[in-house]
Design a protein around this motif. Structure first.
Motif, PDB file in Angstrom:
ATOM      1  N   VAL A 139     -15.621   0.381  35.278  1.00  0.00           N
ATOM      2  CA  VAL A 139     -14.767  -0.265  36.276  1.00  0.00           C
ATOM      3  C   VAL A 139     -14.190  -1.560  35.708  1.00  0.00           C
ATOM      4  O   VAL A 139     -13.005  -1.867  35.881  1.00  0.00           O
ATOM      5  N   HIS A 140     -15.021  -2.309  34.992  1.00  0.00           N
ATOM      6  CA  HIS A 140     -14.567  -3.544  34.340  1.00  0.00           C
ATOM      7  C   HIS A 140     -13.411  -3.247  33.375  1.00  0.00           C
ATOM      8  O   HIS A 140     -12.415  -3.966  33.332  1.00  0.00           O
TER       9      HIS A 140
ATOM     10  N   SER B 112     -25.089   0.804  35.383  1.00  0.00           N
ATOM     11  CA  SER B 112     -24.598  -0.007  34.263  1.00  0.00           C
ATOM     12  C   SER B 112     -23.325   0.578  33.682  1.00  0.00           C
ATOM     13  O   SER B 112     -22.359  -0.141  33.418  1.00  0.00           O
ATOM     14  N   LEU B 113     -23.328   1.882  33.460  1.00  0.00           N
ATOM     15  CA  LEU B 113     -22.159   2.542  32.858  1.00  0.00           C
ATOM     16  C   LEU B 113     -20.966   2.493  33.816  1.00  0.00           C
ATOM     17  O   LEU B 113     -19.824   2.288  33.393  1.00  0.00           O
TER      18      LEU B 113
ATOM     19  N   ASN C 165     -19.246   4.825  26.267  1.00  0.00           N
ATOM     20  CA  ASN C 165     -20.705   4.782  26.130  1.00  0.00           C
ATOM     21  C   ASN C 165     -21.444   5.839  26.952  1.00  0.00           C
ATOM     22  O   ASN C 165     -22.659   5.804  27.069  1.00  0.00           O
ATOM     23  N   TRP C 166     -20.714   6.787  27.527  1.00  0.00           N
ATOM     24  CA  TRP C 166     -21.355   7.825  28.335  1.00  0.00           C
ATOM     25  C   TRP C 166     -21.693   9.025  27.455  1.00  0.00           C
ATOM     26  O   TRP C 166     -21.001   9.322  26.490  1.00  0.00           O
TER      27      TRP C 166
ATOM     28  N   ALA D  79     -32.948  -5.043  37.919  1.00  0.00           N
ATOM     29  CA  ALA D  79     -32.621  -3.985  36.949  1.00  0.00           C
ATOM     30  C   ALA D  79     -31.614  -3.027  37.580  1.00  0.00           C
ATOM     31  O   ALA D  79     -31.707  -2.698  38.751  1.00  0.00           O
ATOM     32  N   LEU D  80     -30.649  -2.599  36.769  1.00  0.00           N
ATOM     33  CA  LEU D  80     -29.699  -1.588  37.235  1.00  0.00           C
ATOM     34  C   LEU D  80     -30.073  -0.264  36.593  1.00  0.00           C
ATOM     35  O   LEU D  80     -30.553  -0.230  35.462  1.00  0.00           O
ATOM     36  N   SER D  81     -29.800   0.832  37.295  1.00  0.00           N
ATOM     37  CA  SER D  81     -30.016   2.131  36.672  1.00  0.00           C
ATOM     38  C   SER D  81     -28.962   2.319  35.590  1.00  0.00           C
ATOM     39  O   SER D  81     -27.931   1.652  35.598  1.00  0.00           O
ATOM     40  N   HIS D  82     -29.212   3.240  34.668  1.00  0.00           N
ATOM     41  CA  HIS D  82     -28.244   3.413  33.573  1.00  0.00           C
ATOM     42  C   HIS D  82     -26.891   3.865  34.097  1.00  0.00           C
ATOM     43  O   HIS D  82     -25.859   3.455  33.571  1.00  0.00           O
TER      44      HIS D  82
ATOM     45  N   SER E 298     -20.389   0.259  36.147  1.00  0.00           N
ATOM     46  CA  SER E 298     -19.920  -1.115  36.224  1.00  0.00           C
ATOM     47  C   SER E 298     -19.064  -1.468  35.005  1.00  0.00           C
ATOM     48  O   SER E 298     -18.021  -2.119  35.128  1.00  0.00           O
ATOM     49  N   GLU E 299     -19.492  -0.999  33.833  1.00  0.00           N
ATOM     50  CA  GLU E 299     -18.743  -1.249  32.599  1.00  0.00           C
ATOM     51  C   GLU E 299     -17.378  -0.546  32.643  1.00  0.00           C
ATOM     52  O   GLU E 299     -16.354  -1.139  32.282  1.00  0.00           O
TER      53      GLU E 299
END
Lengths: 312, 448
Positions: A29-30, A23-24, A198-199, A17-20, A26-27
């Motif tokens: 940076v992508h 996740s944000l 999404n933040w 599991a990733l922390s929120h 990583s998204e």
């Protein structure tokens, strides 16, 4: 309950599991890397406000140990807080970045834009922004806009296609599926890209805290000469305040958003640290724009109208 | 002050759940969403004041919670939802991203869009009407997009006297239908969005229901699982080569792990070239790690200096996908212009975009009853169909059922960049119902 498929959920997620925040991050940076891979001339809109600071921080992480492959663009209304401009220049120097400035004041001085009767300059940013994009032939423009900020922004895409006039047509948006961003565009068109889509405001603050990111001082409580207008504390200054009927007083305040002096209101606060700011936000019953932005209160569809004209 | 900050320490460690809602305005979807936001204290004073003011202006007496979610002028004027809207809320246990999608038939593409990134879908039905055509369509989209968790929210229980048999019959019918389509997990919850029963607070009107409320379920459904069992996939986004005095020889492959996990020391194969190397380092945004997994964005370094660029895929050498230039897939057509046999398109798969041509459209599928229409010749907006596409270069495409991220693709119009279709490689549905359908149409090349 014979009809419900019973499931016992583990209270703890698997080790994967990733922390929120992860996740944000990583998204985002992508998204930065997608743009670097697919566009010729990307630019980051950088105002020295917290969202653009977080954007730049993410871009630095996305390409480390190499430098950020983007230039910066600031649309300067001429009514910016000096603390924020100082911060902007320091950051640019520190990371060896290239900064373009599009100046609203220059447009007004040249007679290409007219000052509004209410003195606010935020809506005047659209023309200098659009012309800077055309002039430098930027094909991807990163903005710090978040979908939680405002109702029209809730419908915005991560990759938002704009025509040569920078116009946004909410009915002609491309569906955005999986994590497949389609940035193809005709010459003269460009794509606005929103890595923080999404933040939420709270995510941004928690991330600033986690990453120990330095911010301009005006985000923390300080004493300032302010006056009340439309239910907000505005900074006294040469931009057009206070008027005769308005009284200046010294108050302990901080800013939740940093835009133009003429439309960014401060809130009463004694939060001098990040922890205190975050605790205040968590307890706040007002959205950041609702509390502090006069420019969104103009009409029920104010943001939608400005976005259609090319505003971020 | 401390208590809030302490609560923060908790919030900072929460996970993130992306979910989607489907259902029409009449089913009370906007009210359910409004209720979730409102009762989880995610609606702030000024938003509520704006909604109250707008409701009054329209002559409505009570604040219309649907106005919280209808953002565009046209939507507010017509009282409809025309596009996917994203909502954000949090509880001390979890952060949520909600893709709120319209449920009308002409908006299939919006539900497909919302479901594409969702780990959970909430399907709403009106307790008075039960499972209707539209419900079956929503179940089919969730099954097609392989959304791992589905919640059936049986709404307006207050209008059927909170009667358990009504709920039980609907839950049974839906569960059977969705299971046949291969939906792996279904949870049925009786609610009244208007009255607030079982949305956030447990209902005192339905003692016979012992399960979680909608919010409790959203907070506890697993968002991650053991990724070591998945096929590991890493599409290369960007090659990082600083070539500075400080880092003269650094060469890293930047990307987001699309599936599974990668470890330092592992042997990998580069597709489509087939060259192999060993992972010597993984940089996870500022720290060196021994293992990283989906969906982390990382930079991978390899032992050998081989030619790798954006669009290549790294996979464990023992578990690399086959490459092919012939793609068979189910697509949802999302553009206003049709997709026809013989059309030249671009196909975007992970970080790779290649030229392609639509060779065949064997059939179009009606989602209401899963009936098929052979050889439609073209697909129009909101159609779901099977296509066969030939690509100009080989692709390392997985079956969508194995990997949502490396089994999905877009078809794009090369002329102006319009996204035409959303594609899912391989079979459409996982379930027995689909298999039964396939038997009757084998000669048409279906591999349902």
């Amino acid at each position: 309950m014979t009809t419900t498929v019973a499931h016992v959920h583990e209270e703890t997620d698997s080790p994967f599991a990733l922390s929120h925040l992860d996740s944000l991050e990583s998204e985002a940076v992508h998204i930065f890397r997608e743009v670097a891979g697919e566009f010729e001339r990307p630019v980051i809109l950088f105002s020295g406000g917290k969202d653009s600071i977080v954007m730049l921080h993410l871009a630095l992480k996305a390409f480390a140990p190499a430098p950020v492959p983007f230039t910066l663009l600031h649309v300067d209304t001429g009514h910016n807080f000096p603390e924020v401009l100082d911060y902007r220049d320091r950051v640019v120097a520190q990371h060896g970045l290239r900064l373009h400035v599009a100046s609203v004041q220059e447009y007004i001085d040249a007679g290409k834009l007219r000052e509004r009767p209410d003195g606010t300059r935020n809506p005047l940013q659209t023309v200098p922004l659009t012309e800077a994009i055309q002039q430098h032939r930027f094909d991807a423009v990163f903005g710090g806009g978040r979908r939680d900020e405002e109702k029209a922004r809730a419908k915005e895409r991560v990759f938002s296609l704009r025509d040569e006039f920078s116009q946004w047509d909410p009915r002609r948006q491309r569906p955005e599926l999986w994590q497949l961003y389609n940035g193809r565009h005709a010459p003269g068109e460009h794509v606005r890209v929103f890595p923080l889509s999404n933040w939420t405001e709270l995510d941004v603050w928690q991330y600033i805290q986690r990453e120990k990111i330095e911010l301009p001082e005006i985000y923390f409580a300080h004493e300032r000469e302010v006056f009340a207008r439309s239910g907000m504390w505005l900074t006294a200054g040469e931009w057009g305040g206070p008027k005769e009927s308005e009284t200046v007083e010294t108050r302990l305040i901080r800013y939740r958003t940093v835009g133009d002096m003429s439309c960014t209101g401060a809130v009463d606060s004694d939060a001098t640290t990040l922890d205190a700011v975050i605790a205040e936000i968590a307890a706040s019953r007002l959205t950041e724009r609702g509390a502090t932005r006069a420019d969104d209160k103009m009409s029920e569809a104010a943001m939608e109208d400005r976005k259609r004209e090319g505003y971020f | 002050m401390t208590s809030t900050t302490e609560q923060f320490a908790d919030v900072a460690a929460t996970t993130l759940l992306r979910f989607a809602t489907a259902g029409s305005v009449d089913d009370g979807k906007s009210t359910l969403v409004g209720r979730l936001l409102h009762d989880s204290k995610s609606v702030l004073t000024d938003q509520l004041e704006a909604v109250e003011a707008a409701s009054l202006k329209r002559g409505q007496e009570a604040p219309d919670l649907a106005l919280l979610t209808d953002g565009l002028r046209a939507e507010r004027e017509q009282g409809i939802t025309i596009d996917v809207a994203y909502r954000y809320f949090a509880t001390p246990r979890r952060r949520f991203i909600l893709a709120d999608t319209p449920g009308h038939v002409q908006y299939t593409r919006n539900m497909v869009t919302g479901a594409s990134t969702a780990e959970l879908a909430v399907v709403l039905v009106d307790a008075r009407n039960g499972v209707v055509e539209q419900t079956r369509r929503h179940a089919a989209v969730a099954a097609l997009l392989r959304v791992p968790h589905v919640v059936l929210a049986v709404n307006k229980m207050d209008l059927v006297d909170y009667a358990e048999p009504v709920f039980a019959a609907i839950a049974e019918e839906f569960t059977q239908y969705a299971s046949e389509l291969g939906v792996p997990e279904i949870t049925a919850i009786p609610i009244s969005a208007l009255a607030g029963d079982n949305v956030v607070e447990p209902s005192s009107n339905m003692d016979w229901y012992g399960g979680p409320t909608v919010l409790e379920h959203l907070e506890t459904v697993p968002v991650s699982h053991d990724l070591t069992a998945c096929h590991a996939r890493f599409p290369v986004q960007y090659v990082i080569r600083p070539q500075t005095a400080e880092h003269p020889d650094y060469r890293g492959y930047a990307g987001q792990i699309a599936a599974g996990a990668f470890r330092v020391g592992e042997q990998i194969t580069v597709l489509p070239s087939g060259r192999t190397s060993t992972i010597t380092g993984i940089d996870a945004l500022g720290e060196s790690v021994d293992i990283a997994w989906a969906p982390q964005s990382v930079t991978i370094r390899l032992a050998d200096d081989i030619d790798i660029s954006r669009g290549d895929l790294l996979a464990p050498s023992g578990d690399a996908p086959a490459t092919s230039q012939d793609v068979e897939a189910t697509v949802c057509h999302v553009a206003d212009r049709p997709l026809a046999v013989g059309q030249r398109v671009l196909l975007k798969h992970t970080t790779r975009t290649v030229k392609a041509i639509v060779k065949e459209i064997p059939s179009r599928l009606t989602l209401d009853d899963l009936s098929q229409h052979p050889e439609p010749g073209q697909l129009v907006a909101n159609d779901i169909g099977r296509v066969k596409v030939r690509t100009a270069e080989p692709l390392a495409l997985d079956a969508y059922k194995d990997s949502r991220r490396t089994g999905s693709f877009l078809l794009i119009d090369p002329a102006d960049g319009t996204t035409l279709a959303a594609g899912m490689a391989g079979e459409s549905f996982a379930g027995a119902k689909a298999a039964a359908v396939a038997e009757t149409t084998e000669d048409e090349g279906w591999d349902f």
